[in-house]
Scaffold this active site. Structure first.
Site, PDB file in Angstrom:
ATOM      1  N   CYS A 260       0.864  -1.360   0.111  1.00 43.31           N
ATOM      2  CA  CYS A 260      -0.069  -0.077  -0.021  1.00 43.31           C
ATOM      3  C   CYS A 260       0.964   1.300  -0.114  1.00 43.31           C
ATOM      4  O   CYS A 260       1.083   2.054   1.052  1.00 43.31           O
ATOM      5  CB  CYS A 260      -0.914   0.094   1.307  1.00 43.31           C
ATOM      6  N   ALA A 261       1.494   1.418  -1.059  1.00 39.94           N
ATOM      7  CA  ALA A 261       2.626   2.333  -1.090  1.00 39.94           C
ATOM      8  C   ALA A 261       2.516   3.882  -0.961  1.00 39.94           C
ATOM      9  O   ALA A 261       3.170   4.503  -0.581  1.00 39.94           O
ATOM     10  CB  ALA A 261       3.529   2.007  -2.431  1.00 39.94           C
ATOM     11  N   ALA A 262       1.428   4.266  -1.772  1.00 43.89           N
ATOM     12  CA  ALA A 262       1.247   5.713  -1.787  1.00 43.89           C
ATOM     13  C   ALA A 262       1.048   6.474  -0.350  1.00 43.89           C
ATOM     14  O   ALA A 262       0.311   5.832   0.281  1.00 43.89           O
ATOM     15  CB  ALA A 262       0.125   6.145  -2.795  1.00 43.89           C
ATOM     16  N   PRO A 263       1.650   7.564  -0.266  1.00 48.23           N
ATOM     17  CA  PRO A 263       2.277   8.314  -1.215  1.00 48.23           C
ATOM     18  C   PRO A 263       3.786   8.101  -1.316  1.00 48.23           C
ATOM     19  O   PRO A 263       4.346   8.852  -2.121  1.00 48.23           O
ATOM     20  CB  PRO A 263       2.197   9.664  -0.502  1.00 48.23           C
ATOM     21  N   GLY A 264       4.201   6.848  -0.681  1.00 48.69           N
ATOM     22  CA  GLY A 264       5.573   6.711  -1.132  1.00 48.69           C
ATOM     23  C   GLY A 264       6.697   6.854  -0.186  1.00 48.69           C
ATOM     24  O   GLY A 264       8.002   6.423  -0.572  1.00 48.69           O
ATOM     25  N   GLY A 265       6.619   7.542   0.704  1.00 54.12           N
ATOM     26  CA  GLY A 265       7.810   7.926   1.706  1.00 54.12           C
ATOM     27  C   GLY A 265       8.261   6.554   2.102  1.00 54.12           C
ATOM     28  O   GLY A 265       9.566   6.539   2.240  1.00 54.12           O
ATOM     29  N   LYS A 266       7.640   5.565   2.414  1.00 45.77           N
ATOM     30  CA  LYS A 266       8.376   4.333   3.044  1.00 45.77           C
ATOM     31  C   LYS A 266       8.987   3.563   2.099  1.00 45.77           C
ATOM     32  O   LYS A 266      10.164   3.126   2.110  1.00 45.77           O
ATOM     33  CB  LYS A 266       7.342   3.460   3.759  1.00 45.77           C
ATOM     34  N   ASP A 310      -4.439  -4.497  -6.451  1.00 49.25           N
ATOM     35  CA  ASP A 310      -5.258  -4.297  -5.251  1.00 49.25           C
ATOM     36  C   ASP A 310      -4.774  -5.210  -4.324  1.00 49.25           C
ATOM     37  O   ASP A 310      -4.862  -6.608  -4.354  1.00 49.25           O
ATOM     38  CB  ASP A 310      -6.778  -4.733  -5.827  1.00 49.25           C
ATOM     39  N   CYS A 381      -1.420   4.635  10.907  1.00 49.15           N
ATOM     40  CA  CYS A 381      -0.809   6.210  11.432  1.00 49.15           C
ATOM     41  C   CYS A 381      -2.088   6.108  12.471  1.00 49.15           C
ATOM     42  O   CYS A 381      -2.737   7.377  12.352  1.00 49.15           O
ATOM     43  CB  CYS A 381      -0.639   6.977  10.315  1.00 49.15           C
TER      44      CYS A 381
END
Length: 428
Positions: A260-266, A310, A381
């Protein structure tokens, strides 16, 4: 044609949030992109976030000012009153007369016949503000709901998880001014090099004690910091989120999946640290994949594969393929109410249960993607146990081939912005 000044723009953003259910950060960012002046951007940001953050309290004052029930008032007029009250109470550099006069001008634009109502109520507030600002509510929960502008259902969830002192500290910290955090891109530079630049330009900072690659910046975003960002040397990311990578201990040649990557920081942080391996970074939406690609280009990263996927459906191509699998699942966002304050009004048990079902499904699907001996990282979060400790406990009870190596929960403090939960599950 009506001239859109800072207050009118703030009004439009707040109406988008309160009447249309828009996310504060997205609506604000859209409008800020239309403003050139940094002073104006700062004013609009402070006013918008301030009103959203303290809406219940401001509405409590309005209900004391007027005999008209809040529910019967025109929403445009309520927003204008909220804006004016926030400026008078919390923005010391705004003269009280200016706050009132500008509110009346704005009322004349959006609902001229009620401009007198706005003027009369605000003048009344100025005459009696010491009494009107007091929260005279005997019931403790109702008083906290007004003081910290939180719905009572969210408050009950917090009280079921934490003691009174912890709840009060969390709510208080969530209303403090946020500190700017950024993560150093160690693929391009070193933290010492970035510190040297900050020292040269007298930008006040300190090292984060929870994330090895993070710095806490005490000055506003300067041209120097913007330049470092543009060149890909740093990324704006809260230290709680950056800390996730510190415990993964990426090994040379690891294959990593960020489901579940977006927004991508990790994903970007792991790619910055990984030697000889690769990251598969996924999202369900193509436009978010494009954003991830742009971010990787800014940072100079070429070890990330991007894939539309997905997370709620089993991908047979992923089974037993990854050494590390990261799940930063969709959640209530209860830990980030300092930057998305509207969450305080939106959390309810029904939606939380729906999110819980989604989290559970993603967790149970993704376990099959981890190689034997590999690591499954589940994070949110959120600070609510229903999404965190209870979820992990249930997973471990039903999957005896996984063991809990470590879990970390960050709560907002003087130097920590966000609440965040991370668990590290090893597949035997």
């Amino acid at each position: 044609m009506t001239k859109i000044n800072d207050r009118y723009r703030s009004f439009l953003i707040l109406k988008d949030i309160f009447a249309s259910g828009a996310y504060s950060n997205i609506s604000l960012r859209t409008e800020l992109n239309k403003i050139d002046s940094e002073v104006s951007k700062s004013f609009v940001t402070k006013l918008v976030y301030g009103v959203v953050e303290r809406k219940n309290y401001l509405d409590y004052i309005i209900s004391k000012l007027s005999s008209t029930k809040l529910s019967k008032m025109d929403i445009d007029i309520v927003i204008i009153l909220e804006m004016a009250l926030y400026q008078i109470i919390y923005m010391d550099k705004v003269p009280e007369s200016a706050a009132v006069n500008e509110a009346v001008k704005l009322a004349k634009i959006v609902n001229k016949r009620l401009s007198g109502f706005v003027n009369a109520n605000l003048r009344n507030f100025l005459r009696n503000k010491d009494d009107l600002m007091k929260v005279n509510i005997d019931d403790e929960d109702e008083r906290l709901a007004v003081k910290y502008s939180i719905n009572e259902e969210f408050l009950e969830l917090l009280k079921s998880d934490y003691d009174k002192e912890t709840v009060n500290n969390f709510l208080k910290r969530s209303m403090d001014e946020r500190l700017l955090n950024f993560r150093v891109n160690t693929k391009k530079t070193t933290k010492d090099s970035i510190k040297a630049v900050l020292d040269k330009f007298n930008i006040k900072y300190e090292e984060s004690d929870i994330s090895v690659d993070s710095l806490i910046i005490y000055d506003k975003v300067s041209d120097v910091v913007k330049s470092l960002f543009k060149q890909g040397y740093v990324s704006f990311q809260d230290a709680t989120s950056s800390s996730l990578q510190d415990y993964i201990k990426l090994d040379k040649g690891d294959k990593v999946l960020d489901l579940c990557a977006a927004p991508g920081g990790k994903s970007m942080h792991m790619a910055e640290k990984l030697e000889m391996g690769s990251i598969t970074s996924c999202d369900i939406y193509e436009h978010k994949i494009n954003l991830l690609k742009n971010e990787a280009n800014r940072l100079g990263l070429d070890n990330i594969n991007f894939q539309i996927n997905d997370a709620m459906k089993l991908n047979k191509e992923f089974i037993n393929k990854f050494d590390k699998v990261l799940l930063d699942v969709p959640c209530s966002g209860s830990g980030i109410i300092s930057r998305k304050p509207e969450i305080k009004y939106q959390i309810d048990l029904k939606e939380l249960k729906e999110l819980n079902d989604k989290q559970w499904k993603i967790l149970n699907i993704s376990k099959d993607y981890v190689k034997t001996g590999g690591l499954l990282v589940y994070s949110t979060c959120s600070i609510l146990k229903l999404e965190n400790e209870i979820m992990v406990k249930k997973f471990l009870e039903e999957n005896n081939d996984f063991n809990l190596e470590k879990f970390i929960k960050h709560m907002p403090t003087e130097k920590i912005n966000d609440g965040f939960f991370i668990s590290y599950l090893r597949k035997e």
